[in-house]
Design a protein around this motif. Structure first.
Motif, mmCIF file in Angstrom:
data_model
loop_
_atom_site.group_PDB
_atom_site.id
_atom_site.type_symbol
_atom_site.label_atom_id
_atom_site.label_comp_id
_atom_site.label_asym_id
_atom_site.label_seq_id
_atom_site.Cartn_x
_atom_site.Cartn_y
_atom_site.Cartn_z
ATOM 1 N N PRO A 144 72.549 34.941 -68.677
ATOM 2 C CA PRO A 144 72.104 34.887 -67.273
ATOM 3 C C PRO A 144 71.628 36.244 -66.770
ATOM 4 N N ASP A 145 70.660 36.195 -65.858
ATOM 5 C CA ASP A 145 70.168 37.413 -65.201
ATOM 6 C C ASP A 145 70.827 37.637 -63.848
ATOM 7 N N ASP A 146 71.371 36.576 -63.262
ATOM 8 C CA ASP A 146 71.993 36.658 -61.940
ATOM 9 C C ASP A 146 73.182 37.624 -61.997
ATOM 10 N N LEU A 149 75.663 37.845 -60.179
ATOM 11 C CA LEU A 149 76.935 37.197 -59.873
ATOM 12 C C LEU A 149 77.516 36.453 -61.074
ATOM 13 N N LYS A 150 76.724 36.349 -62.140
ATOM 14 C CA LYS A 150 77.167 35.623 -63.313
ATOM 15 C C LYS A 150 77.891 36.562 -64.284
ATOM 16 N N SER A 194 76.166 38.719 -67.421
ATOM 17 C CA SER A 194 74.831 39.218 -67.084
ATOM 18 C C SER A 194 74.728 40.695 -67.481
ATOM 19 N N SER A 227 77.184 42.779 -65.702
ATOM 20 C CA SER A 227 78.553 42.269 -65.708
ATOM 21 C C SER A 227 79.473 43.156 -66.545
ATOM 22 N N ASP A 260 73.708 25.482 -59.380
ATOM 23 C CA ASP A 260 73.341 26.672 -58.610
ATOM 24 C C ASP A 260 73.244 26.322 -57.134
ATOM 25 N N GLN A 317 75.842 30.742 -54.053
ATOM 26 C CA GLN A 317 75.807 30.684 -55.513
ATOM 27 C C GLN A 317 77.242 30.764 -56.018
ATOM 28 N N THR A 360 82.207 40.986 -58.281
ATOM 29 C CA THR A 360 81.411 39.869 -57.774
ATOM 30 C C THR A 360 81.826 39.402 -56.385
#
Length: 563
Positions: free
Chosen positions: A217-219, A221-222, A225, A228, A248, A262, A290
């Motif tokens: 994932p690019d988000d 919040l994930k 990522s 992360s 999502d 999200q 996050t």
């Protein structure tokens, strides 16, 4: 030392080693055939002819072994032994009776299997089922019988050597103990440990596989990522799937018609660090990064032994709270749940305790009006370790807000205590406890959440369990007594022809545990989103939520495959 007279007298009851040929005991075989017949009766999980035949062969070998053990005890206490024509006549009568019973039960086995299948929406077995079962049972019994003969050969060798040094009776008894210990050491110390090591390697390698359809994932919040604190590669296949495939904000908003957040999903894999404490610190740091403690709902979820989390439990919760949910989970094993449950029952306890303590200690220090509602969740072994991580007495002043535990294993202490304290008249498979003041049980019927006359307090816990789930209702004492879940009235998804037989029922339930997923969704150990949804609504009480919303959400998840 023993006299020649003693040796001669005992030889009649304990044939010497030279006479131990590869021969069948007709009496013991008859016992084995009776056990085989009883194994054909229905249990909790439907069985095809292959699995039914394998079970029948194993149970037949068990019956044969118990027959041999009974004869051994008979000889040990020097009871009279028939010989010649009377012995042959007795053996023939017993064998014919046992065979007749087996033929009768084989004639009913298809009907018995279908009595389960019709209740769980599965196709009936075909007419060749009994013949196939019998053939496979014989094929399984023969090698097990040879193994049993080898054990008896070992016993004879040991007791023959020992009686040169000690009295014959003591030599026979000590020989049996030593032979049993050697067999157990071989099974538990060699075979089981190598099986666990092999299984752990296989599942560990599977964890390293990257599914091409699941991209990093690019988000931000994930978890996993680029920004992360959680290593995407060390997250494991189930962790990566859990984080990357949830709904999502756009999908949630489309369903609710309201702006959505999200969802935050944090998952730390078993390979992320060596110790439970280190993995907990990674998860906690990711929670702070996050903003997990700033959400409306904070969920501590414990996966099953393999690391899998049930999307059917998590996705609906995020829909009903507009995505304003943060979930944190840490993997503790690679083994599938039933293997980990049977052979590594303590697996995950340290990890669950470490994660809960770290999150709870921070959460309870936050201002009560400015902190998320804190919930617990787990399915199968995840439920067991989740329950074990909390101390209700230590949380009297600052309790969590609730929990939904699905398919709690039979060894779960909190579940066992709650079930044992059920109100009179409520069934074992769906109890009412203290009129439903703190904990409630529910199955496929959400109306069961309203049972009990007491007001449901601020802290709400739900056990979601199906009456046909052997992970929940396996009973180690089923070899010697009727399991409580078999007491009438039985659950609606259990065959009315279910019967208890000493020893046989235990093996049936053990196989059912291994096959607990081999059934239609919504039965056995296959929990579905439609049954989680009413439980989550009752426990978390989402603001502005209506019965119509529940119906719409259940329709949205109809036929949902959690993967």
């Amino acid at each position: 030392m023993t006299s020649d007279a003693d040796t001669a007298r005992h030889a009649a009851h304990w044939p010497p080693l030279a006479s131990r040929r590869l021969t069948l005991s007709v009496l013991s075989l008859s016992v084995g055939i009776v056990f085989f017949a009883f194994s054909l009766t229905p249990s909790l999980i439907p069985r095809d002819y292959v699995l039914q035949g394998v079970l029948g062969g194993i149970v037949m070998a068990l019956g044969y072994g118990l027959g041999q053990f009974g004869l051994l005890l008979w000889r040990y206490v020097e009871l009279p032994v028939l010989g010649g024509t009377p012995n042959r006549a007795l053996n023939a009568i017993v064998l014919v009776a046992a065979a007749a019973l087996a033929v009768h039960f084989l004639g009913n086995t298809a009907e018995w299997q279908n009595s389960i299948r019709v209740r769980v929406g599965m196709e009936p077995v075909d007419a060749t089922h009994p013949v196939n079962v019998a053939a496979i049972a014989v094929a399984v019994f023969v090698p097990l019988w040879i193994i049993g003969w080898a054990f008896q050969l070992l016993l004879d060798t040991l007791r023959r050597q020992l009686r040169r040094l000690i009295p014959v009776r003591l030599a026979n008894l000590l020989g049996l103990v030593l032979a049993a210990y050697a067999a157990w050491a071989l099974i538990d110390g060699f075979l089981v440990q190598r099986f666990l090591a092999f299984a752990d390697d296989v599942y560990g390698e599977a964890e390293a596989l990257f599914e091409p359809e699941i991209a990093r994932p690019d988000d931000p919040l994930k978890a996993g990522s680029p920004v992360s604190l959680v290593d995407w590669r060390a997250m494991g296949r189930w962790g990566r799937r859990f984080v990357a495939t949830g709904p999502d904000a756009e999908a949630i908003a489309a369903f609710t018609g309201q702006p959505a957040e999200q969802p935050i999903r944090i998952y730390v894999g078993r390979n992320a660090a060596e110790t439970p404490a280190e993995r907990t610190e990674i998860a906690f740091a990711e929670m702070l990064r996050t903003g997990a403690f700033e959400r409306e709902v904070l969920l501590i979820a414990m996966p099953v032994g393999s690391g899998w989390l049930d999307a059917g439990a998590h996705d609906p919760l995020e829909f009903m709270h507009g995505g304003d949910v943060a979930t944190v989970a840490v993997q503790y094993s690679h083994l599938v749940s039933w293997i980990s449950l049977v052979f590594e029952s303590d697996a995950g306890l340290e990890q669950a305790q470490s994660l809960f303590d770290r999150v709870y200690d921070h959460w309870k220090k936050l201002p009560p009006d400015d902190r998320p509602e804190l919930y617990l969740h787990g399915i199968s072994q995840g439920a067991l370790v989740s329950m074990a991580s909390i101390d209700l007495f230590e949380m009297v002043a600052e309790p969590v807000d609730g929990a939904v535990w699905a398919g709690p294993p039979f060894g779960s202490d909190l579940w066992s205590r709650a079930t044992s304290a059920r109100d009179p008249g409520s069934p074992y498979w769906l109890p009412v406890v203290n009129e439903g003041e703190f904990v409630r049980f529910v199955n496929q019927n959400p109306a069961n959440l309203t049972r009990g006359s007491a007001d449901w307090g601020r802290v709400r816990a739900v056990f979601l369990q199906y009456g046909s789930d052997p992970i929940v209702f396996f009973d180690p004492l089923a070899a010697l007594r009727r399991p409580p879940f078999m007491q009438a009235p039985t659950a609606p998804d259990v065959s009315p022809q279910l019967q208890w037989y000493p020893f046989v029922t235990l093996f049936q339930l053990a196989l059912d545990m291994a096959l607990s997923q081999n059934i239609a969704p919504g039965y056995g150990h296959r929990y579905i989103a439609q049954d989680y949804i009413p439980a989550w609504v009752a426990v978390t009480r989402p603001e502005g939520w209506t019965a119509t919303d529940t119906t719409r959400l259940m329709q949205r998840f109809e036929g949902f495959d959690p993967g």
